[in-house]
Structure formats: C-alpha cells, structure tokens
Motif scaffolding. Structure first.
Motif, PDB file in Angstrom:
ATOM      1  N   VAL A 480      17.201  -7.472  13.169  1.00 29.61           N
ATOM      2  CA  VAL A 480      18.566  -7.569  12.664  1.00 29.61           C
ATOM      3  C   VAL A 480      18.605  -8.717  11.664  1.00 29.61           C
ATOM      4  O   VAL A 480      17.659  -9.495  11.554  1.00 29.61           O
ATOM      5  N   SER A 481      19.705  -8.812  10.923  1.00 28.24           N
ATOM      6  CA  SER A 481      19.897  -9.920   9.990  1.00 28.24           C
ATOM      7  C   SER A 481      21.109 -10.710  10.441  1.00 28.24           C
ATOM      8  O   SER A 481      22.168 -10.136  10.709  1.00 28.24           O
ATOM      9  N   VAL A 482      20.933 -12.052  10.524  1.00 30.62           N
ATOM     10  CA  VAL A 482      21.967 -12.929  11.059  1.00 30.62           C
ATOM     11  C   VAL A 482      22.399 -13.913   9.985  1.00 30.62           C
ATOM     12  O   VAL A 482      21.564 -14.495   9.283  1.00 30.62           O
ATOM     13  N   LEU A 483      23.733 -14.107   9.853  1.00 30.53           N
ATOM     14  CA  LEU A 483      24.302 -15.039   8.877  1.00 30.53           C
ATOM     15  C   LEU A 483      25.183 -16.034   9.600  1.00 30.53           C
ATOM     16  O   LEU A 483      26.006 -15.648  10.427  1.00 30.53           O
ATOM     17  N   PHE A 484      24.969 -17.329   9.282  1.00 30.65           N
ATOM     18  CA  PHE A 484      25.874 -18.384   9.721  1.00 30.65           C
ATOM     19  C   PHE A 484      26.486 -19.021   8.486  1.00 30.65           C
ATOM     20  O   PHE A 484      25.802 -19.239   7.463  1.00 30.65           O
ATOM     21  N   ALA A 485      27.789 -19.313   8.548  1.00 33.03           N
ATOM     22  CA  ALA A 485      28.472 -20.004   7.449  1.00 33.03           C
ATOM     23  C   ALA A 485      29.330 -21.101   8.037  1.00 33.03           C
ATOM     24  O   ALA A 485      29.906 -20.951   9.127  1.00 33.03           O
ATOM     25  N   ASP A 486      29.421 -22.237   7.324  1.00 34.60           N
ATOM     26  CA  ASP A 486      30.178 -23.369   7.818  1.00 34.60           C
ATOM     27  C   ASP A 486      30.899 -24.019   6.646  1.00 34.60           C
ATOM     28  O   ASP A 486      30.324 -24.173   5.543  1.00 34.60           O
ATOM     29  N   ILE A 487      32.173 -24.371   6.848  1.00 33.39           N
ATOM     30  CA  ILE A 487      32.954 -25.028   5.800  1.00 33.39           C
ATOM     31  C   ILE A 487      32.579 -26.503   5.770  1.00 33.39           C
ATOM     32  O   ILE A 487      32.676 -27.202   6.785  1.00 33.39           O
ATOM     33  N   VAL A 488      32.182 -26.971   4.618  1.00 37.26           N
ATOM     34  CA  VAL A 488      31.742 -28.357   4.449  1.00 37.26           C
ATOM     35  C   VAL A 488      32.968 -29.265   4.375  1.00 37.26           C
ATOM     36  O   VAL A 488      33.950 -28.957   3.683  1.00 37.26           O
ATOM     37  N   GLY A 489      32.920 -30.373   5.107  1.00 39.92           N
ATOM     38  CA  GLY A 489      34.010 -31.360   5.041  1.00 39.92           C
ATOM     39  C   GLY A 489      35.247 -30.959   5.798  1.00 39.92           C
ATOM     40  O   GLY A 489      36.321 -31.537   5.582  1.00 39.92           O
ATOM     41  N   PHE A 490      35.142 -29.977   6.687  1.00 41.23           N
ATOM     42  CA  PHE A 490      36.320 -29.511   7.407  1.00 41.23           C
ATOM     43  C   PHE A 490      36.861 -30.595   8.334  1.00 41.23           C
ATOM     44  O   PHE A 490      38.069 -30.770   8.476  1.00 41.23           O
ATOM     45  N   THR A 491      35.959 -31.358   8.972  1.00 45.87           N
ATOM     46  CA  THR A 491      36.393 -32.410   9.890  1.00 45.87           C
ATOM     47  C   THR A 491      37.187 -33.484   9.159  1.00 45.87           C
ATOM     48  O   THR A 491      38.241 -33.935   9.622  1.00 45.87           O
ATOM     49  N   GLN A 492      36.692 -33.914   7.966  1.00 45.68           N
ATOM     50  CA  GLN A 492      37.418 -34.925   7.195  1.00 45.68           C
ATOM     51  C   GLN A 492      38.759 -34.369   6.707  1.00 45.68           C
ATOM     52  O   GLN A 492      39.775 -35.073   6.668  1.00 45.68           O
ATOM     53  N   LEU A 493      38.771 -33.048   6.339  1.00 45.19           N
ATOM     54  CA  LEU A 493      39.996 -32.427   5.841  1.00 45.19           C
ATOM     55  C   LEU A 493      41.054 -32.368   6.936  1.00 45.19           C
ATOM     56  O   LEU A 493      42.254 -32.485   6.669  1.00 45.19           O
ATOM     57  N   SER A 494      40.630 -32.218   8.183  1.00 45.07           N
ATOM     58  CA  SER A 494      41.583 -32.088   9.285  1.00 45.07           C
ATOM     59  C   SER A 494      42.363 -33.364   9.526  1.00 45.07           C
ATOM     60  O   SER A 494      43.442 -33.327  10.113  1.00 45.07           O
ATOM     61  N   SER A 495      41.823 -34.499   9.087  1.00 49.70           N
ATOM     62  CA  SER A 495      42.532 -35.768   9.284  1.00 49.70           C
ATOM     63  C   SER A 495      43.554 -36.045   8.199  1.00 49.70           C
ATOM     64  O   SER A 495      44.340 -36.977   8.315  1.00 49.70           O
ATOM     65  N   SER A 496      43.560 -35.214   7.123  1.00 52.16           N
ATOM     66  CA  SER A 496      44.447 -35.484   5.994  1.00 52.16           C
ATOM     67  C   SER A 496      45.613 -34.511   5.901  1.00 52.16           C
ATOM     68  O   SER A 496      46.406 -34.612   4.959  1.00 52.16           O
TER      69      SER A 496
END
Length: 655
Positions: A480-496
């Motif tokens: 099978v083919s597996v894809l992972f994606a992650d939003i960069v800087g999401f943790t810092q964005l959550s504080s603003s």
C-alpha cells in the motif's frame, strides 16, 4: 383426523358435504378432500391460512364465530352462496358453523376450542327452487291470461308481495299492484298512464332492445337487475322477472314486470367487497404514498358513488388549540366517469374542520351521513347544485385523527348504518397502517443515519464486515502507499488566535483534503491534531495507488498555497510518503477505528517529520515506482530514527 371427524365425514358424503376445521383465530387446521371446490380462492384453502381468504363471506362475522366457540350461540348458517366452478358452471352451497365437541386447538392450547364449518352442495336444490319460482311466475301469468274475471285478477295482483307492473307495447303503464306503489312511492294514479321510464333508470334504446328480446324469445327473462328511481329521487336496485303476453284483442304483446327490491342484498355485497379491497391494498402496499391514491377509487367504484376526497391532518403551530382544531390538506380526489364535463372542481390545498361534513366528522370522531346537502354541509371543492348525498369517516388510531375521507353523490342515498360500521373499521385500518408505515420510515431514516455515521468512521467494506462479523478485523496487505501530512507552526499559531477560530481554519483545510481523498479514490485513516494520514491500496482503491497518493500530495500543496493566499495566514506543510506492506484492521470494543500498523507506516511518518516545510519527501521505493511519470529531486542520505541512513527524494511535479 380424529375418530369424530372420520365418522362425520362418512355421514356427510351421501349429502355432498365437505368440512373445514378452524381455530379461534380463524386459521384452518384441517379440511376434507373436496373442500377446495367450494372456495372463492381455492389456493388460499390450506392449513394455517385464514378462513376468510378462501371464504370472504365470513369477513365481519368473527364475533359470531367466537360466540359459537364460547357457547353463547349454538350455530350459524349462510345459505345459497353462489360460486362459479372451474368448468364455468354455477355452484351453490350452504355453509353451517358449529362447535367441535372434542376439538383441541394446537395454536391456542389454553383455549381448547375448534369450529367445524360444514359445506353442502345445494346446486340441485337451488336449480329446482329457481325452476319452481319460474313455474310459479308462469302460472301466475297464465292465470292472468285465462281468467275472465277482472276482480279475481285484481285480487291476485293486490295480494302479491312482489311489485308488479303491466305495460302496453309503447311502455305506458296499464296495471300496478299495491306492492309496486309501496316500493316506488307513487300512488296508482301517478303511475297508470305514465311511461315505465318514470321509474326505470334506463336509456330508451336499452328498454326497447329488452322488449324486442322478449318478443323474439317470449318465454321468460329472470333476474333482470335494473336501477330504479323512487318518487323521492332515491335510487334502488330491483330484480325483475319479465315476460311478454299476447293479448287476444291487440296485435302487439303487453309486458309484465314482477320486481323485488334487492338493494339491501347488493349493499351487503358491496360492503364486504369494499373491506376486502381495502385489506388487499394495505397488504400489497409497501408505503403510504403507494397505498393512499388507491383508497378512494377502491371505495368509490365499489359503492358506486361519484366523488371522493382524502383529507390529511396538518398541525399548524405549537399551541394546544392548534392541535385540537388543526387544518386539513386535500391530499387526493377521485371522480367517477359519471361526472359531467360542465362541473367545475376547485381544489384548495387547505380547509378547516370547523363546519360542514368535515367538522361533524372531526368533532364526533365517527362516520357521518348526509341525505340532502345544504350550504353548511357542502364540500369545500364542489358546487352545491350538483350534489344530493354525502358520507365520510375519520382516519384514526387509538389516540388521534390523522385525516378524513368523504364521498359525494348526485343521487339521494338513504342512510346505511351497516356501511358506516364498515367505514369506521376501514378508518381504523388506515390509521394503523399510516402509523405503522410512519414508524417504519422513521426507523429506516435512523438506520440510514447510523449507516452514514459508520461510513464516516470506517471504510465501506470494513463497515459491512463489522455489521455481519462483530469481531476483530485484521488483514495483511502486501503493498500500500501511505501519506502523512503535518501543518508547520500550528502549535505557535494556536497561541496567537482564539481556539474556536483556529479550529474553524483547521476544519476548512481538512475538509478540502477529504474532498481530495474522494477525488483520488483514497482512504482517509485519521487526523491527530494538525496531522493528516491517508492510505491507497486498501481496502478498495486504485491499482496504481502510489500514483494516486503522489497526485494527492501535489494537490494538497496547491490547496495549502491557495488557502494561504486567501486567509493571509502563514500556513505550510510537511508531507511524507512511503510504500510497502502493512497490517490493517479494527480492534477494540468501544470507539473503534480503522488503522494501519507496520514498518511501512513508521517510515512514512518519519518521511513527514524529517521533511522540509513546503516539500514532499518520499522513500526510494516510491521514487522507483514513479520516476518515469513524476519529477523528483534527490535529497541524499538522511538519518532516519529507528532505520539508520536512508536515501530519500523530494517529489516536485508530474512530468
């Protein structure tokens, strides 16, 4: 077969009798060999079937049968039931019901009661009786011709219980008896000298044809059933015995009509036929929408009325008064072929049951009959000038009225209490049918919601398996083919920004990704925070799943770029892709989900976590599969946690 029934059968045989054995619920327990030839529908006469399916004459007589079982009544009989045999010949039978003295009901052991229904072939007797009646009538006609005494003839005519009319060749009434005056409501002076068409609701050409037939075949015409009209306008059905008599003093014959009112007999047949038709419609219909349009024609055509309306209750508002007096919506109308083209019918969708026939039925919660319509009782959609009689009944269950059915006639129809009882039963049948179908529809809707919710959690094939195999599901997939994606800087964005605003943004992004999964026929596995996981190649997916995963990763990059431009937020993503074997399945008993396990999944996750923002990092296995159709950039050797040095690539674009 019990010893009692064996003896009974031996006694019945010489008299051409058969028997059925039924229980308290009307189900057939046992039959004699030849009983089917007496049935209306012989296919329905078998063990376990309801007796009324084969012998509809018993519909509505359930209370009498119970009284016999409980010894409140000794027996019951129906005589002269007519049938048509398989050869087309007439068959007559008498039906007798008695309690089985030794019966035991296997379906209701607490109530050891059974009924014996005896069926006797009386065809020969009925034919003989008809022959005797015919001979009697011919004798009467012969005596009237031979008698020289007018007083004697008048005495015979006066004493007759049946109506008698004698007409000249032109149809002018010459003689009537007292029974005819009573039956049609006219005095002797009003009938003699007038045409017989005054009482016969028959076209001139049909009457002339009938008289010509009598002249050509002057023997006798029996059971000539004709609709007649009384002085009050009420229509009745009369069965005439007719004959032509050649008078010595005249060249043309006179016509004698001896009639008997069979209106009540026909009404009884129509009541039974109506209830049978409604029962068939409800049993054959799967939905309310399928059944309701058939109800009005079934009742109107069987009872021979002219127009019908089906009103359904609509509750307007939440106040208690609105629930007591709701509005009614005209759901269906039916008109007979007899309605003239000049008659205009307006059809408002809504009417209030505050007056008229609708109001009477709504208030009384029972059937109502009107002979002689007034402006207060007029239908909301019909002109008063065209109508003479009306009746209606509520559609209801035990708790509420669901609607009203009304019928109207141009003719004066006398009240029929027995018909009203049948209509009340039909109204209850319809109410229970509607409630049952509404409950079934609500159940289906809830099932569909549950199905959709399950499909939102699990892939469709897995959901189907879980419904039939409520156990652990685990499968090996070779590739099978597996894809992972992650939003960069999401943790810092959550504080603003406020949490709800951040959650709305994340929902918009992941909703776009969900649509891309559908577009590329891939399976979304889960989201963890701001991470998104997709797989191709299971459980049902394109054969070229690596190609589909690569296309989706490029589309995800494009979607993030567009979203960044529209919102002004500094969103970016890391994406990692790998291909290889995995184990996939569902584990646990509560809050279960479909997931993947294996080294292939771990490496795909490392490809994402050790990628560069804005880039798509793939393994050498992906590169080898797609290098001919996609552009790649070699990143080189990187140290992958748990695997050591690995050569990786960045996916750039489609070639």
């Amino acid at each position: 077969m019990s010893i009692f029934l064996n003896k009974l059968l031996s006694l019945l045989a010489p008299r051409h009798r058969e028997y059925l054995l039924i229980n308290r619920d009307g189900k057939i327990l046992e039959t004699s060999p030849g009983v089917k030839r007496f049935a209306e529908d012989f296919d329905q006469v078998r063990q376990g079937q309801n007796i009324c399916l084969g012998f509809p004459e018993l519909i509505g007589l359930e209370t009498i049968l119970i009284d016999i079982l409980d010894e409140r009544q000794n027996n019951f009989e129906l005589k002269g039931i007519s049938r048509c045999s398989v050869t087309g010949e007439s068959l007559y039978l008498d039906l007798y019901v008695i309690k089985h003295p030794l019966g035991f009901d296997q379906y209701n052991p607490d109530k050891p009661n059974q009924l014996i229904i005896l069926l006797e072939d009386v065809t020969e007797r009925m034919v003989l009786e008809q022959t005797l009646v015919q001979a009697t009538n011919e004798t009467r006609l012969l005596l009237s011709r031979l008698s020289a005494s007018k007083a004697y003839i008048e005495q015979i005519i006066t004493a007759m219980a049946d109506a008698l009319l004698v007409t000249k060749p032109t149809g002018i009434i010459k003689t009537v008896n007292r029974s005819a005056q009573t039956l049609f409501g006219y005095d002797e002076s009003e009938l003699i000298g007038n045409s017989i068409r005054l009482i016969l609701s028959l076209a001139d050409d049909l009457l002339t044809e009938h008289q010509q037939q009598l002249c050509v075949e002057p023997t006798f015409i029996n059971d000539w059933e004709v609709v007649c009209q009384k002085k009050t306008g009420e229509k009745i059905m009369v069965s005439f015995s007719c004959s032509a008599i050649q008078m010595e003093t005249e060249s043309s014959p006179h016509f004698i009509y001896i009639g008997r009112d069979i209106t009540e007999r026909q009404r009884t047949q129509k009541r039974i036929a109506t209830q049978h038709a409604i029962t068939r419609i409800l049993s054959d219909s799967g939905t309310i929408e399928e059944a309701m349009p058939k109800i009005l024609p079934a009742i109107g055509e069987t009872l021979v009325w002219d127009l019908g309306e089906l009103w359904i209750s609509e509750v307007i508002g939440d106040r208690e008064i609105d629930r007591i007096t709701p509005q009614l919506r005209c759901e269906h109308t039916w008109v007979s072929r007899a309605i003239p083209e000049s008659m205009s019918i307006t059809q408002p969708l809504i009417a209030s049951p505050k007056g008229g026939l609708l109001g009477q039925i709504w208030t009384s919660r029972s059937p109502e009959w009107i002979s002689g319509i007034t402006s207060e009782s007029l239908s909301p959609i019909l002109p008063i000038a065209e109508l003479r009689s009306a009746f209606g009944f509520p559609i209801q269950d035990d708790e509420q009225i669901l609607g009203v059915i009304t019928f109207y006639s141009y003719d004066v129809q006398p009240p029929d209490p027995e018909l009203m009882q049948v209509m009340a039963t039909i109204g209850n049948q319809l109410g229970q049918f509607i409630k049952r179908k509404q409950a079934e529809a609500a159940l289906r809707q809830e099932q569909e919601k549950s199905e959709q919710l399950l499909l939102n959690i699990l892939p469709e094939p897995i959901a189907d398996r879980l419904k039939h195999e409520p156990q652990i599901i685990a499968e090996d997939f070779a590739e099978v083919s597996v894809l992972f994606a992650d939003i960069v800087g999401f943790t810092q964005l959550s504080s603003s920004m406020p949490p709800i605003t951040l959650l709305n943004l994340l929902n918009q992004i992941f909703s776009i990704f969900d649509e891309l999964c559908e577009q590329h026929q891939l399976e979304k596995i889960k989201t963890i925070g701001d991470a998104y996981m997709v797989v191709g190649g299971l459980p049902r997916s394109p054969l070229n799943h690596a190609h589909a995963i690569a296309r989706m990763s490029l589309d995800m990059q494009a979607a993030i770029a567009q979203f960044r431009d529209q919102t002004g937020q500094a969103f970016n993503m890391r994406i990692g892709i790998n291909t290889g074997p995995v184990i996939a399945g569902v584990i646990g008993l509560k809050k279960f989900s479909y997931d993947l396990w294996g080294d292939t999944v771990n490496i795909a996750s490392r490809m994402e976590s050790q990628s560069i923002p804005g880039r798509i990092q793939v393994t050498a296995a992906i590169y080898e599969k797609l290098k001919d159709t996609f552009e790649f950039e070699q990143r080189g050797m990187i140290d992958v946690k748990g695997r050591g040095k690995m050569t990786t690539y960045f996916l750039i674009a489609v070639k």
